[in-house]
Enzyme design. Structure first.
Site, PDB file in Angstrom:
ATOM      1  N   THR A   3      -8.338   3.542   8.612  1.00 28.02           N
ATOM      2  CA  THR A   3      -9.392   2.834   8.858  1.00 28.02           C
ATOM      3  C   THR A   3      -9.499   1.869  10.246  1.00 28.02           C
ATOM      4  OG1 THR A   3      -9.351   2.206   6.483  1.00 28.02           O
ATOM      5  CG2 THR A   3     -10.747   0.849   7.731  1.00 28.02           C
ATOM      6  N   HIS A  24      -5.772   3.247  -1.485  1.00 31.37           N
ATOM      7  CA  HIS A  24      -7.264   3.812  -0.727  1.00 31.37           C
ATOM      8  C   HIS A  24      -7.364   5.227  -1.241  1.00 31.37           C
ATOM      9  CE1 HIS A  24      -9.825   4.161   3.095  1.00 31.37           C
ATOM     10  NE2 HIS A  24     -10.525   4.468   1.905  1.00 31.37           N
ATOM     11  N   ASN A  79       0.781  -1.242  -0.133  1.00 33.49           N
ATOM     12  CA  ASN A  79      -0.013   0.107  -0.024  1.00 33.49           C
ATOM     13  C   ASN A  79       1.007   1.022  -0.039  1.00 33.49           C
ATOM     14  OD1 ASN A  79      -1.336   2.163   0.886  1.00 33.49           O
ATOM     15  ND2 ASN A  79      -3.059   0.704   1.662  1.00 33.49           N
ATOM     16  N   ARG A  83      -7.273  12.750   1.116  1.00 32.83           N
ATOM     17  CA  ARG A  83      -6.171  13.218   2.006  1.00 32.83           C
ATOM     18  C   ARG A  83      -4.706  12.651   1.523  1.00 32.83           C
ATOM     19  NH1 ARG A  83      -7.409  10.104   7.622  1.00 32.83           N
ATOM     20  NH2 ARG A  83      -9.406  11.033   7.258  1.00 32.83           N
ATOM     21  N   GLY A 114       1.000  -1.648   4.339  1.00 31.17           N
ATOM     22  CA  GLY A 114       1.494  -0.197   3.669  1.00 31.17           C
ATOM     23  C   GLY A 114       2.111   0.552   4.755  1.00 31.17           C
ATOM     24  N   HIS A 149       1.015   6.197   1.947  1.00 27.43           N
ATOM     25  CA  HIS A 149       1.753   6.983   2.993  1.00 27.43           C
ATOM     26  C   HIS A 149       2.841   7.548   1.946  1.00 27.43           C
ATOM     27  CE1 HIS A 149      -1.135   6.722   5.959  1.00 27.43           C
ATOM     28  NE2 HIS A 149      -0.977   5.451   6.242  1.00 27.43           N
ATOM     29  N   GLU A 177      -8.676   0.495  -2.843  1.00 28.40           N
ATOM     30  CA  GLU A 177      -9.562   0.551  -1.393  1.00 28.40           C
ATOM     31  C   GLU A 177     -10.473   1.722  -1.456  1.00 28.40           C
ATOM     32  OE1 GLU A 177      -6.616  -1.705   1.731  1.00 28.40           O
ATOM     33  OE2 GLU A 177      -7.211   0.366   1.885  1.00 28.40           O
ATOM     34  N   ARG A 181      -9.682   8.078  -0.622  1.00 33.67           N
ATOM     35  CA  ARG A 181     -10.566   8.173   0.262  1.00 33.67           C
ATOM     36  C   ARG A 181     -11.566   9.393  -0.079  1.00 33.67           C
ATOM     37  NH1 ARG A 181      -8.995   6.480   5.743  1.00 33.67           N
ATOM     38  NH2 ARG A 181     -10.638   7.879   6.547  1.00 33.67           N
ATOM     39  N   ARG A 238       3.149  18.764   1.761  1.00 34.58           N
ATOM     40  CA  ARG A 238       3.668  20.004   1.091  1.00 34.58           C
ATOM     41  C   ARG A 238       3.027  20.720  -0.181  1.00 34.58           C
ATOM     42  NH1 ARG A 238       9.081  21.292   2.866  1.00 34.58           N
ATOM     43  NH2 ARG A 238       8.907  23.240   1.279  1.00 34.58           N
ATOM     44  N   GLU A 264     -10.979  -9.577   3.133  1.00 30.95           N
ATOM     45  CA  GLU A 264      -9.706  -9.078   3.536  1.00 30.95           C
ATOM     46  C   GLU A 264     -10.087  -8.993   5.139  1.00 30.95           C
ATOM     47  OE1 GLU A 264      -6.629  -5.791   3.565  1.00 30.95           O
ATOM     48  OE2 GLU A 264      -7.490  -6.121   1.604  1.00 30.95           O
ATOM     49  N   HIS A 291      -4.144  -4.490   7.684  1.00 34.93           N
ATOM     50  CA  HIS A 291      -4.073  -3.554   8.731  1.00 34.93           C
ATOM     51  C   HIS A 291      -3.178  -3.760   9.945  1.00 34.93           C
ATOM     52  CE1 HIS A 291      -5.928   0.473   9.690  1.00 34.93           C
ATOM     53  NE2 HIS A 291      -5.943  -0.203  10.956  1.00 34.93           N
ATOM     54  N   GLY A 292      -2.123  -2.763  10.041  1.00 35.47           N
ATOM     55  CA  GLY A 292      -1.192  -2.719  11.218  1.00 35.47           C
ATOM     56  C   GLY A 292      -0.260  -3.915  10.959  1.00 35.47           C
TER      57      GLY A 292
END
Length: 239
Positions: free
Chosen positions: A101, A43, A7, A49, A213, A10, A70, A45, A18, A151, A191-192
């Site tokens: 999430t 993802h 993923n 973001r 990710g 980020h 996603e 969103r 920036r 998932e 996730h995580g």
């Protein structure tokens, strides 16, 4: 052998901080693929973001493995998916205020809201996965809705504060994996997950794709994308 989906959200988070053009998540995706990733996840969103619409368009043209989008099950996002045709759509819950999430879809409670998006995406030939907690009722309903895959949300396991809680969550994940397999669903997890906690989940077997990710991107900041991806692949492949 399980597949690693990287993923790259980020990478876009740093760029958007920036409001510039770098670092580029498309470049990051290419580097992840070259390092052996079996897929790229983003993802898109509602609040945009991090990943932007243009990122999805360019990734659709450049990803050579498998593009997993996603998204929330909204009319706007379904329209984008039908236009861009990712290899997989993973429907996830989304709240504006959340940092990331925070849990799986309530497939049982929102069945009526999910039926139409799942049907339309599948009729368009798009592979559909539902992001769910390791709850057997959620898994069963995902299969009844016609999803191709689930998932499993591994966040509660990853956030566990003690060994007993962690093992209890691992049992729930294993039960969800086994039920998914019995129902003919392809099983993913994410996730995580990080370099310290992924091995026990891999050891359960039956999970065909791990979507990771934040941990990989964080590691890549220090050692580069190639090494970060290869290190995670080694863990997933049992090396």
């Amino acid at each position: 052998m399980p597949r690693l989906g990287v993923n790259v959200d980020h990478v876009a988070t740093v760029r958007q901080a920036r409001g510039t053009v770098e670092p580029d998540p498309v470049t990051a995706a290419a580097l992840a693929e070259l390092a052996g990733a079996g897929g790229i996840t983003v993802h898109l969103r509602e609040d945009r973001r991090h990943i932007q619409d243009r990122d999805v368009d360019v990734l659709r043209q450049t990803v050579r493995t498998r593009l997993n989008l996603e998204m929330a099950a909204t009319e706007e996002m379904v329209a984008i998916a039908l236009r861009t045709r990712p290899d997989c759509v993973t429907l996830v819950p989304e709240r504006r205020a959340e940092l990331t999430t925070e849990g799986g879809l309530d497939v049982v409670g929102q069945r009526g809201l999910l039926e139409n998006p799942v049907r339309r995406l599948r009729e368009a030939g798009i592979f559909v996965s539902l992001f769910v907690d390791p709850d057997l009722a959620q898994v069963e309903t995902a299969q009844e809705l016609g999803a191709d895959a689930i998932e499993i949300h591994t966040g509660t396991y990853c956030d566990a504060k003690n060994t007993q809680t962690r093992q209890s969550e691992l049992v729930k994940i294993e039960q969800a994996v086994r039920l998914g397999q019995q129902l003919g669903l392809i099983v993913h997890a994410g996730h995580g997950l990080n370099y310290q906690n992924v091995r026990p989940v891999v050891a359960l077997g039956g999970i065909e794709e791990f979507n990771i990710g934040h941990s990989i991107i964080s590691r890549a900041v220090l050692v580069g994308m190639d090494q970060a991806v290869r290190e995670m692949l080694a863990l997933i492949e049992g090396r």
